[in-house]
Design a protein around this motif. Structure first.
Motif, PDB file in Angstrom:
ATOM      1  N   SER A   1       7.310  -8.479  -8.995  1.00 26.57           N
ATOM      2  CA  SER A   1       5.905  -8.352  -9.414  1.00 26.57           C
ATOM      3  C   SER A   1       5.221  -8.228  -7.747  1.00 26.57           C
ATOM      4  CB  SER A   1       5.466  -9.675  -9.749  1.00 26.57           C
ATOM      5  OG  SER A   1       5.888 -10.858  -9.109  1.00 26.57           O
ATOM      6  N   LEU A   2       5.062  -7.158  -7.317  1.00 21.98           N
ATOM      7  CA  LEU A   2       4.411  -6.876  -5.989  1.00 21.98           C
ATOM      8  C   LEU A   2       3.099  -6.332  -6.216  1.00 21.98           C
ATOM      9  CD1 LEU A   2       4.676  -7.149  -2.779  1.00 21.98           C
ATOM     10  CD2 LEU A   2       5.811  -4.854  -2.871  1.00 21.98           C
ATOM     11  N   PRO A   3       2.004  -6.896  -5.690  1.00 23.31           N
ATOM     12  CA  PRO A   3       0.640  -6.163  -5.929  1.00 23.31           C
ATOM     13  C   PRO A   3       0.588  -5.148  -5.355  1.00 23.31           C
ATOM     14  CG  PRO A   3       0.489  -8.693  -5.407  1.00 23.31           C
ATOM     15  CD  PRO A   3       1.620  -8.375  -5.089  1.00 23.31           C
ATOM     16  N   THR A   4       0.039  -3.998  -5.791  1.00 24.18           N
ATOM     17  CA  THR A   4       0.188  -2.564  -5.186  1.00 24.18           C
ATOM     18  C   THR A   4      -1.320  -2.030  -5.214  1.00 24.18           C
ATOM     19  OG1 THR A   4       2.542  -2.317  -6.142  1.00 24.18           O
ATOM     20  CG2 THR A   4       1.198  -0.239  -5.645  1.00 24.18           C
ATOM     21  N   VAL A   5      -1.485  -1.514  -4.129  1.00 22.64           N
ATOM     22  CA  VAL A   5      -2.842  -0.478  -3.860  1.00 22.64           C
ATOM     23  C   VAL A   5      -2.213   0.771  -3.504  1.00 22.64           C
ATOM     24  CG1 VAL A   5      -4.689  -0.270  -2.169  1.00 22.64           C
ATOM     25  CG2 VAL A   5      -4.117  -2.610  -2.999  1.00 22.64           C
ATOM     26  N   ILE A   6      -2.722   1.820  -4.413  1.00 16.19           N
ATOM     27  CA  ILE A   6      -2.507   2.951  -4.144  1.00 16.19           C
ATOM     28  C   ILE A   6      -3.694   3.814  -3.252  1.00 16.19           C
ATOM     29  CG2 ILE A   6      -2.104   5.416  -5.520  1.00 16.19           C
ATOM     30  CD1 ILE A   6      -0.149   3.364  -6.535  1.00 16.19           C
ATOM     31  N   LEU A   7      -3.357   4.561  -2.218  1.00 21.00           N
ATOM     32  CA  LEU A   7      -4.070   4.927  -1.380  1.00 21.00           C
ATOM     33  C   LEU A   7      -3.426   6.559  -1.128  1.00 21.00           C
ATOM     34  CD1 LEU A   7      -6.358   4.862   0.651  1.00 21.00           C
ATOM     35  CD2 LEU A   7      -4.862   4.191   2.368  1.00 21.00           C
ATOM     36  N   THR A   8      -4.325   7.492  -1.662  1.00 15.09           N
ATOM     37  CA  THR A   8      -3.993   8.815  -1.851  1.00 15.09           C
ATOM     38  C   THR A   8      -4.998   9.803  -1.769  1.00 15.09           C
ATOM     39  OG1 THR A   8      -2.742  10.119  -3.335  1.00 15.09           O
ATOM     40  CG2 THR A   8      -3.928   9.002  -4.230  1.00 15.09           C
ATOM     41  N   SER A   9      -4.431  11.106  -1.259  1.00 16.37           N
ATOM     42  CA  SER A   9      -5.513  12.023  -1.246  1.00 16.37           C
ATOM     43  C   SER A   9      -5.531  12.966  -2.501  1.00 16.37           C
ATOM     44  CB  SER A   9      -5.205  12.984   0.142  1.00 16.37           C
ATOM     45  OG  SER A   9      -3.998  13.635  -0.197  1.00 16.37           O
TER      46      SER A   9
ATOM     47  N   TRP B   1      -6.603   2.129  -7.286  1.00 24.31           N
ATOM     48  CA  TRP B   1      -6.272   3.387  -6.750  1.00 24.31           C
ATOM     49  C   TRP B   1      -7.525   3.733  -5.976  1.00 24.31           C
ATOM     50  CZ3 TRP B   1      -2.794   7.089  -8.754  1.00 24.31           C
ATOM     51  CH2 TRP B   1      -3.135   8.633  -8.215  1.00 24.31           C
ATOM     52  N   LEU B   2      -7.224   4.307  -4.545  1.00 23.64           N
ATOM     53  CA  LEU B   2      -8.220   4.505  -3.673  1.00 23.64           C
ATOM     54  C   LEU B   2      -7.827   5.971  -3.108  1.00 23.64           C
ATOM     55  CD1 LEU B   2      -8.188   1.345  -1.497  1.00 23.64           C
ATOM     56  CD2 LEU B   2      -9.690   1.779  -3.425  1.00 23.64           C
ATOM     57  N   THR B   3      -8.920   6.780  -3.104  1.00 21.14           N
ATOM     58  CA  THR B   3      -8.764   8.180  -2.747  1.00 21.14           C
ATOM     59  C   THR B   3      -9.083   8.197  -1.083  1.00 21.14           C
ATOM     60  OG1 THR B   3      -9.272   8.901  -4.927  1.00 21.14           O
ATOM     61  CG2 THR B   3      -9.296  10.442  -3.242  1.00 21.14           C
ATOM     62  N   LYS B   4      -8.160   8.918  -0.471  1.00 26.80           N
ATOM     63  CA  LYS B   4      -8.410   8.804   1.073  1.00 26.80           C
ATOM     64  C   LYS B   4      -9.360  10.164   1.163  1.00 26.80           C
ATOM     65  CE  LYS B   4      -3.589   8.374   2.075  1.00 26.80           C
ATOM     66  NZ  LYS B   4      -2.378   9.110   2.619  1.00 26.80           N
ATOM     67  N   PRO B   5     -10.382  10.135   2.148  1.00 22.25           N
ATOM     68  CA  PRO B   5     -10.425   8.755   3.134  1.00 22.25           C
ATOM     69  C   PRO B   5     -11.145   7.733   2.408  1.00 22.25           C
ATOM     70  CG  PRO B   5     -12.389  10.340   3.347  1.00 22.25           C
ATOM     71  CD  PRO B   5     -11.532  11.080   2.491  1.00 22.25           C
ATOM     72  N   VAL B   6     -11.074   6.430   2.779  1.00 26.76           N
ATOM     73  CA  VAL B   6     -11.499   5.319   1.900  1.00 26.76           C
ATOM     74  C   VAL B   6     -12.044   4.350   3.418  1.00 26.76           C
ATOM     75  CG1 VAL B   6      -9.272   4.034   2.372  1.00 26.76           C
ATOM     76  CG2 VAL B   6     -11.183   3.295   0.488  1.00 26.76           C
ATOM     77  N   THR B   7     -13.331   3.649   2.960  1.00 28.48           N
ATOM     78  CA  THR B   7     -13.870   2.973   3.792  1.00 28.48           C
ATOM     79  C   THR B   7     -13.127   1.722   4.310  1.00 28.48           C
ATOM     80  OG1 THR B   7     -15.095   1.591   2.164  1.00 28.48           O
ATOM     81  CG2 THR B   7     -16.157   3.487   3.381  1.00 28.48           C
ATOM     82  N   ASP B   8     -13.084   1.234   5.301  1.00 23.96           N
ATOM     83  CA  ASP B   8     -12.240   0.015   5.700  1.00 23.96           C
ATOM     84  C   ASP B   8     -12.620  -1.169   4.746  1.00 23.96           C
ATOM     85  OD1 ASP B   8     -11.462   1.532   7.807  1.00 23.96           O
ATOM     86  OD2 ASP B   8     -12.397   0.316   9.372  1.00 23.96           O
ATOM     87  N   GLU B   9     -13.851  -1.313   4.407  1.00 25.86           N
ATOM     88  CA  GLU B   9     -14.550  -2.490   3.828  1.00 25.86           C
ATOM     89  C   GLU B   9     -13.629  -2.236   2.408  1.00 25.86           C
ATOM     90  OE1 GLU B   9     -16.495  -0.371   5.442  1.00 25.86           O
ATOM     91  OE2 GLU B   9     -16.648  -1.709   6.909  1.00 25.86           O
ATOM     92  N   ARG B  10     -13.800  -1.135   1.651  1.00 21.96           N
ATOM     93  CA  ARG B  10     -13.237  -0.887   0.262  1.00 21.96           C
ATOM     94  C   ARG B  10     -11.856  -1.249   0.373  1.00 21.96           C
ATOM     95  NH1 ARG B  10     -13.138   4.120  -3.473  1.00 21.96           N
ATOM     96  NH2 ARG B  10     -12.875   3.118  -5.629  1.00 21.96           N
TER      97      ARG B  10
ATOM     98  N   ILE C   1       0.943  -1.185   0.080  1.00 25.89           N
ATOM     99  CA  ILE C   1       0.059  -0.037   0.062  1.00 25.89           C
ATOM    100  C   ILE C   1       0.868   1.231   0.131  1.00 25.89           C
ATOM    101  CG2 ILE C   1      -1.714   1.349   1.275  1.00 25.89           C
ATOM    102  CD1 ILE C   1      -2.638  -1.091   2.744  1.00 25.89           C
ATOM    103  N   THR C   2       0.722   2.243  -0.720  1.00 28.89           N
ATOM    104  CA  THR C   2       1.401   3.295  -1.127  1.00 28.89           C
ATOM    105  C   THR C   2       0.776   4.539  -1.503  1.00 28.89           C
ATOM    106  OG1 THR C   2       3.596   4.287  -2.046  1.00 28.89           O
ATOM    107  CG2 THR C   2       2.360   2.997  -3.627  1.00 28.89           C
ATOM    108  N   ASP C   3       1.229   5.895  -0.610  1.00 26.44           N
ATOM    109  CA  ASP C   3       0.832   7.004  -1.115  1.00 26.44           C
ATOM    110  C   ASP C   3       1.380   7.225  -2.217  1.00 26.44           C
ATOM    111  OD1 ASP C   3      -0.498   9.370  -1.079  1.00 26.44           O
ATOM    112  OD2 ASP C   3       0.439  10.233   0.846  1.00 26.44           O
ATOM    113  N   ILE C   4       0.801   8.462  -2.992  1.00 25.19           N
ATOM    114  CA  ILE C   4       1.665   8.885  -4.223  1.00 25.19           C
ATOM    115  C   ILE C   4       2.577   9.934  -3.774  1.00 25.19           C
ATOM    116  CG2 ILE C   4       1.146  10.355  -6.256  1.00 25.19           C
ATOM    117  CD1 ILE C   4       0.614   7.386  -6.634  1.00 25.19           C
ATOM    118  N   ARG C   5       2.086  11.067  -2.936  1.00 27.20           N
ATOM    119  CA  ARG C   5       3.037  12.171  -2.776  1.00 27.20           C
ATOM    120  C   ARG C   5       3.726  12.037  -1.468  1.00 27.20           C
ATOM    121  NH1 ARG C   5      -1.096  16.948  -4.175  1.00 27.20           N
ATOM    122  NH2 ARG C   5      -0.715  17.094  -6.362  1.00 27.20           N
ATOM    123  N   MET C   6       4.917  11.908  -1.691  1.00 24.77           N
ATOM    124  CA  MET C   6       5.864  11.619  -0.347  1.00 24.77           C
ATOM    125  C   MET C   6       7.150  12.297  -0.599  1.00 24.77           C
ATOM    126  SD  MET C   6       5.207   7.742   0.576  1.00 24.77           S
ATOM    127  CE  MET C   6       5.793   7.017  -1.101  1.00 24.77           C
ATOM    128  N   PRO C   7       8.064  12.796   0.220  1.00 21.19           N
ATOM    129  CA  PRO C   7       9.281  13.370   0.068  1.00 21.19           C
ATOM    130  C   PRO C   7       9.986  12.537  -0.514  1.00 21.19           C
ATOM    131  CG  PRO C   7       8.337  13.755   2.276  1.00 21.19           C
ATOM    132  CD  PRO C   7       7.366  12.867   1.631  1.00 21.19           C
TER     133      PRO C   7
END
Length: 131
Positions: A76-84, A102-111, A53-59
């Motif tokens: 080949s590491l499955p990736t989920v983007i979690l970003t605002s 690609w999930l946008t913060k805030p995201v539900t726990d279920e999603r 799980i990674t954010d997009i904007r990071m230093p």
């Protein structure tokens, strides 16, 4: 070795890392959290992960640069983007690199948990894991 899927969390926001770690722990996942791409890469691929799980904007290195590096080195590491952020170019680039969601913060726990389960089942086709 953990009997639970192991998730790497890469986000520069300590509160997000802590919240995700807590959610994953109560949902049957093991996790390790990193404050940026460099700290994650210092342990990967020596450490086994089932998903990232990674954010997009990071230093330093962005989340897109991180998954580009993994892709370019044949990882080949499955990736989920979690970003605002809402960035169609970055979204399209992450999809082209194989990101599972690609999930946008805030995201539900279920999603979030559904995206992780999907990504892990893609990586582990014979897994009986169900969150």
């Amino acid at each position: 070795m953990s009997q639970f899927p192991v998730i790497a969390i890469v986000d520069d926001d300590e509160g997000i890392r802590d919240a995700l770690s807590d959610l994953l722990a109560v949902s049957g996942f093991a996790s390790l959290a990193y404050d940026g791409a460099a700290s994650f890469l210092s342990e990967y691929p020596a450490r086994r992960f089932d998903c990232l799980i990674t954010d997009i904007r990071m230093p330093g290195m962005t989340g897109i640069e991180l998954i580009e590096l993994l892709h370019d080195t044949g990882q080949s590491l499955p990736t989920v983007i979690l970003t605002s952020i809402v960035d169609e170019r970055a979204h399209a680039r992450s999809a082209a690199l194989g990101a599972h969601a690609w999930l946008t913060k805030p995201v539900t726990d279920e999603r979030l948990l559904a995206a992780l389960a999907s990504a892990i089942h893609t990586q582990l086709p014979h897994s009986d894991f169900k969150p």
